[in-house]
Design a protein around this motif. Structure first.
Motif, PDB file in Angstrom:
ATOM      1  N   PHE A 260     -20.497 -63.753  37.943  1.00  0.00           N
ATOM      2  CA  PHE A 260     -21.322 -64.943  37.730  1.00  0.00           C
ATOM      3  C   PHE A 260     -22.514 -64.948  38.675  1.00  0.00           C
ATOM      4  CE2 PHE A 260     -22.444 -69.265  38.964  1.00  0.00           C
ATOM      5  CZ  PHE A 260     -22.727 -69.827  37.735  1.00  0.00           C
ATOM      6  N   SER A 261     -22.281 -64.600  39.935  1.00  0.00           N
ATOM      7  CA  SER A 261     -23.361 -64.572  40.919  1.00  0.00           C
ATOM      8  C   SER A 261     -24.439 -63.567  40.527  1.00  0.00           C
ATOM      9  CB  SER A 261     -22.790 -64.217  42.293  1.00  0.00           C
ATOM     10  OG  SER A 261     -23.822 -64.085  43.237  1.00  0.00           O
ATOM     11  N   LYS A 262     -24.025 -62.392  40.083  1.00  0.00           N
ATOM     12  CA  LYS A 262     -24.977 -61.363  39.684  1.00  0.00           C
ATOM     13  C   LYS A 262     -25.805 -61.818  38.475  1.00  0.00           C
ATOM     14  CE  LYS A 262     -25.247 -56.551  38.157  1.00  0.00           C
ATOM     15  NZ  LYS A 262     -24.458 -55.332  37.822  1.00  0.00           N
ATOM     16  N   ALA A 263     -25.135 -62.391  37.475  1.00  0.00           N
ATOM     17  CA  ALA A 263     -25.837 -62.849  36.277  1.00  0.00           C
ATOM     18  C   ALA A 263     -26.799 -63.990  36.594  1.00  0.00           C
ATOM     19  CB  ALA A 263     -24.827 -63.293  35.219  1.00  0.00           C
ATOM     20  N   ARG A 264     -26.350 -64.944  37.417  1.00  0.00           N
ATOM     21  CA  ARG A 264     -27.215 -66.057  37.788  1.00  0.00           C
ATOM     22  C   ARG A 264     -28.440 -65.579  38.556  1.00  0.00           C
ATOM     23  NH1 ARG A 264     -28.583 -70.663  35.977  1.00  0.00           N
ATOM     24  NH2 ARG A 264     -26.404 -70.944  35.392  1.00  0.00           N
ATOM     25  N   SER A 265     -28.270 -64.583  39.418  1.00  0.00           N
ATOM     26  CA  SER A 265     -29.397 -64.024  40.150  1.00  0.00           C
ATOM     27  C   SER A 265     -30.431 -63.427  39.194  1.00  0.00           C
ATOM     28  CB  SER A 265     -28.906 -62.952  41.126  1.00  0.00           C
ATOM     29  OG  SER A 265     -29.986 -62.360  41.807  1.00  0.00           O
ATOM     30  N   LEU A 266     -29.963 -62.713  38.169  1.00  0.00           N
ATOM     31  CA  LEU A 266     -30.877 -62.136  37.179  1.00  0.00           C
ATOM     32  C   LEU A 266     -31.604 -63.233  36.402  1.00  0.00           C
ATOM     33  CD1 LEU A 266     -28.657 -59.232  35.775  1.00  0.00           C
ATOM     34  CD2 LEU A 266     -30.640 -59.035  37.289  1.00  0.00           C
ATOM     35  N   MET A 267     -30.884 -64.306  36.056  1.00  0.00           N
ATOM     36  CA  MET A 267     -31.519 -65.398  35.317  1.00  0.00           C
ATOM     37  C   MET A 267     -32.587 -66.101  36.154  1.00  0.00           C
ATOM     38  SD  MET A 267     -28.529 -67.158  32.992  1.00  0.00           S
ATOM     39  CE  MET A 267     -27.341 -67.404  34.309  1.00  0.00           C
ATOM     40  N   GLU A 268     -32.300 -66.304  37.432  1.00  0.00           N
ATOM     41  CA  GLU A 268     -33.293 -66.958  38.287  1.00  0.00           C
ATOM     42  C   GLU A 268     -34.509 -66.066  38.487  1.00  0.00           C
ATOM     43  OE1 GLU A 268     -33.057 -69.953  38.721  1.00  0.00           O
ATOM     44  OE2 GLU A 268     -30.969 -70.159  38.133  1.00  0.00           O
ATOM     45  N   LYS A 269     -34.286 -64.759  38.523  1.00  0.00           N
ATOM     46  CA  LYS A 269     -35.416 -63.829  38.615  1.00  0.00           C
ATOM     47  C   LYS A 269     -36.286 -63.933  37.365  1.00  0.00           C
ATOM     48  CE  LYS A 269     -36.563 -58.966  39.296  1.00  0.00           C
ATOM     49  NZ  LYS A 269     -36.026 -57.592  39.482  1.00  0.00           N
ATOM     50  N   GLU A 270     -35.647 -64.017  36.193  1.00  0.00           N
ATOM     51  CA  GLU A 270     -36.405 -64.180  34.951  1.00  0.00           C
ATOM     52  C   GLU A 270     -37.162 -65.509  34.927  1.00  0.00           C
ATOM     53  OE1 GLU A 270     -36.899 -62.040  32.577  1.00  0.00           O
ATOM     54  OE2 GLU A 270     -35.647 -60.518  33.528  1.00  0.00           O
ATOM     55  N   ARG A 271     -36.531 -66.567  35.465  1.00  0.00           N
ATOM     56  CA  ARG A 271     -37.212 -67.860  35.512  1.00  0.00           C
ATOM     57  C   ARG A 271     -38.439 -67.779  36.426  1.00  0.00           C
ATOM     58  NH1 ARG A 271     -35.103 -73.105  34.783  1.00  0.00           N
ATOM     59  NH2 ARG A 271     -32.966 -72.329  34.998  1.00  0.00           N
TER      60      ARG A 271
ATOM     61  N   SER B  36     -39.779 -64.858  25.428  1.00  0.00           N
ATOM     62  CA  SER B  36     -39.267 -63.670  26.098  1.00  0.00           C
ATOM     63  C   SER B  36     -38.252 -64.040  27.172  1.00  0.00           C
ATOM     64  CB  SER B  36     -40.437 -62.897  26.728  1.00  0.00           C
ATOM     65  OG  SER B  36     -39.975 -61.778  27.450  1.00  0.00           O
ATOM     66  N   TYR B  37     -38.547 -65.121  27.902  1.00  0.00           N
ATOM     67  CA  TYR B  37     -37.627 -65.572  28.954  1.00  0.00           C
ATOM     68  C   TYR B  37     -36.272 -65.974  28.368  1.00  0.00           C
ATOM     69  CZ  TYR B  37     -35.441 -69.163  31.860  1.00  0.00           C
ATOM     70  OH  TYR B  37     -34.529 -69.936  32.538  1.00  0.00           O
ATOM     71  N   HIS B  38     -36.295 -66.768  27.315  1.00  0.00           N
ATOM     72  CA  HIS B  38     -35.035 -67.235  26.724  1.00  0.00           C
ATOM     73  C   HIS B  38     -34.251 -66.083  26.087  1.00  0.00           C
ATOM     74  CE1 HIS B  38     -35.569 -71.463  27.506  1.00  0.00           C
ATOM     75  NE2 HIS B  38     -36.784 -71.433  26.984  1.00  0.00           N
ATOM     76  N   GLN B  39     -34.945 -65.123  25.499  1.00  0.00           N
ATOM     77  CA  GLN B  39     -34.247 -63.966  24.929  1.00  0.00           C
ATOM     78  C   GLN B  39     -33.542 -63.168  26.018  1.00  0.00           C
ATOM     79  OE1 GLN B  39     -37.400 -61.941  22.770  1.00  0.00           O
ATOM     80  NE2 GLN B  39     -36.730 -62.793  20.824  1.00  0.00           N
ATOM     81  N   ARG B  40     -34.241 -62.945  27.127  1.00  0.00           N
ATOM     82  CA  ARG B  40     -33.647 -62.190  28.229  1.00  0.00           C
ATOM     83  C   ARG B  40     -32.463 -62.935  28.834  1.00  0.00           C
ATOM     84  NH1 ARG B  40     -31.423 -58.129  30.207  1.00  0.00           N
ATOM     85  NH2 ARG B  40     -31.612 -57.840  32.458  1.00  0.00           N
TER      86      ARG B  40
END
Length: 369
Positions: free
Chosen positions: A112-123, A240-244
Motif C-alpha cells: 500500500f505504501s509503495k502504491a500510494r507513493s506512486l500515486m502521489e508522484k503522479e499527482r 493521463s493522471y487518472h489512467q495511471r
C-alpha cells in the motif's frame, strides 16, 4: 471604471442627438449625423464594440481558469503532503512490525505504501503540468501587451469619435449663425477652419478605426485559439493522471486480494497456531516420558507431492513453498505438519498445502534437488 466610462459615453451621445435635433429644426444642414452617414464607418464602429465586449469576456474567462487552476494546485499540494505522510506510516509499520500469526498485514502495508507513493508522484506531475501548460500561458495572455495595445487603440478611437461628434455640432452652430446674420470674412474663415478640423478628425478616425478593428480581431482569434488549447491540455493531463492512478490501484488490488485469498484458502489456523512443527524428539521417538499414540509420527515413508498453494516460512525450521513446487515428503506428523525437501532445502510445512502425486515427470523430479 469601465461602467462609468460607458455611462458617460451614453450621456454624451444623448446630448449630441438632442443638439442635432435642435439644429435640424432650425434649418441646420450639417448635423452630427452627417459625420457618421458613411455606412462602412458605422459598421466598423459596431464591429469594434462587439470585439471589445468579446475580448473582455474572454479575458475574464481566462482569468477564471487561472484562478481555478491555482486553487486546484494549492489544494492538490496539501493532498500530496498528506498522502506522502500516509506512505511513510504504512512503510514504517510494514518494516518494523510483525504478528505471531504471520506477516500478511506487514506485506500489505508495504504494498500500500509503495502504491500510494506512486500515486502521489503522479499527482505532483499533474499539478506541475497544470501550472506550466495551463495557468502560465493564460496568465501571460491576460497580462500581455497585445490585448492591452488593442484595447488602447479601441479607446483612442472612441475618444476621437466623441471629439468628431462635438466638432460636427460646432460646425452646425457656425453654419446656422452665418445664415442668421449677414456674415463677414472672420465668421466665414472660422467656419472653414472648423470644417477642415472636422474633415481631419473624420479621416484620422477612419484610419484609427481600421487599426483598432484589425488589432482586436487578431487578439480575439488568439484568445479563442489559446484558451481552447489550454483547456484541451488540462483535460489530457487529468485524463493521463487518472489512467495511471487506475493502473496503480488495479495492481495494488490484485496484490492485496491475492494475499487475502491465500489467507482465506489456507487450512483453519486453530490447530496450526496451537500445534507447532514436531520437535526433533517427537520425530525420532526420543521422549523423556512414555509417549501416547497421538504423539507419534504417523507416516515415515517417502513420496512425491505437489504444492497446491504457496507457503512462507516463519521460522528457520520451516520450508518456503510456491504453488507448483514438487517436494520429496519424508515425514508426516499427525498434528497437520509434514517434513520434506524442495529445491535443495529441507524443513516443515503444513500438510494441507500439498497433494500426493503418483506420477511425476523426470524434469520435475530434478527440480526437487
Amino acid at each position: 471604471m469601465e461602467a462609468i466610462r460607458k455611462q458617460a459615453s451614453k450621456l454624451r451621445e444623448q446630448v449630441a442627438r438632442q443638439q442635432q435635433a435642435v439644429m435640424k429644426q432650425f434649418g441646420g444642414g450639417y448635423g452630427a449625423d452627417n459625420v457618421f452617414a458613411d455606412e462602412a464607418e458605422a459598421q466598423q464602429h459596431t464591429k469594434l464594440e462587439k470585439l471589445y465586449i468579446s475580448t473582455r469576456a474572454a479575458k475574464h474567462f481566462q482569468r477564471d481558469i487561472v484562478r481555478g487552476v491555482e486553487g486546484y494546485i494549492v489544494t492538490g499540494s496539501k493532498q500530496v503532503e498528506i498522502g506522502n505522510k500516509l506512505c511513510e506510516d504504512g512503510k514504517k509499520y510494514g518494516a518494523e512490525n510483525t504478528c505471531t500469526s504471520g506477516s500478511t498485514l506487514s506485506r500489505a502495508a508495504l504494498c500500500f505504501s509503495k502504491a500510494r507513493s506512486l500515486m502521489e508522484k503522479e499527482r505532483g506531475n499533474l499539478l506541475k503540468a497544470l501550472g506550466t501548460q495551463v495557468a502560465e500561458p493564460l496568465r501571460a495572455m491576460v497580462m500581455g501587451a497585445p490585448l492591452e495595445d488593442a484595447r488602447h487603440l479601441a479607446q483612442r478611437y472612441d475618444r476621437m469619435r466623441q471629439e468628431a461628434e462635438a466638432q460636427a455640432i460646432e460646425v452646425s452652430k457656425r453654419q446656422m449663425k452665418l445664415r442668421e446674420t449677414s456674415g463677414n470674412g472672420d465668421m466665414i474663415s472660422r467656419l472653414d477652419v472648423a470644417e477642415s478640423k472636422l474633415q481631419e478628425l473624420k479621416s484620422n478616425m477612419g484610419v484609427l478605426g481600421k487599426e483598432a478593428v484589425a488589432a482586436m480581431t487578431a487578439v480575439e482569434a488568439q484568445q479563442q485559439r489559446l484558451t481552447l488549447q489550454r483547456l484541451i491540455a488540462m483535460v489530457e493531463s487529468e485524463r493521463s493522471y487518472h489512467q495511471r492512478v487506475l493502473q496503480i490501484l488495479d495492481q495494488l488490488e490484485r496484490e492485496m486480494v491475492s494475499e487475502r485469498q491465500r489467507i482465506e484458502g489456507a487450512p483453519p489456523p486453530a490447530v496450526e497456531s496451537s500445534m507447532p512443527p514436531p520437535s526433533y524428539e517427537e520425530v525420532n521417538g526420543i521422549f523423556m516420558r512414555n509417549p501416547t499414540v497421538a504423539e507419534l509420527v504417523e507416516t515415515v515413508e517417502f513420496f512425491l507431492a505437489e504444492a497446491i498453494q504457496s507457503y512462507q516460512a516463519e521460522s528457520e525450521t520451516e520450508l518456503d513453498l510456491s504453488a507448483g513446487d514438487y517436494i520429496v515428503v519424508r515425514k508426516v506428523s499427525n498434528n497437520g505438519w509434514a517434513e520434506g525437501e524442495c529445491r535443495g532445502k529441507a524443513g516443515w510445512f503444513p500438510y494441507d498445502y500439498i497433494e500426493k502425486r503418483d506420477r511425476v515427470l523426470a524434469s520435475k523430479v530434478a527440480q526437487v534437488f
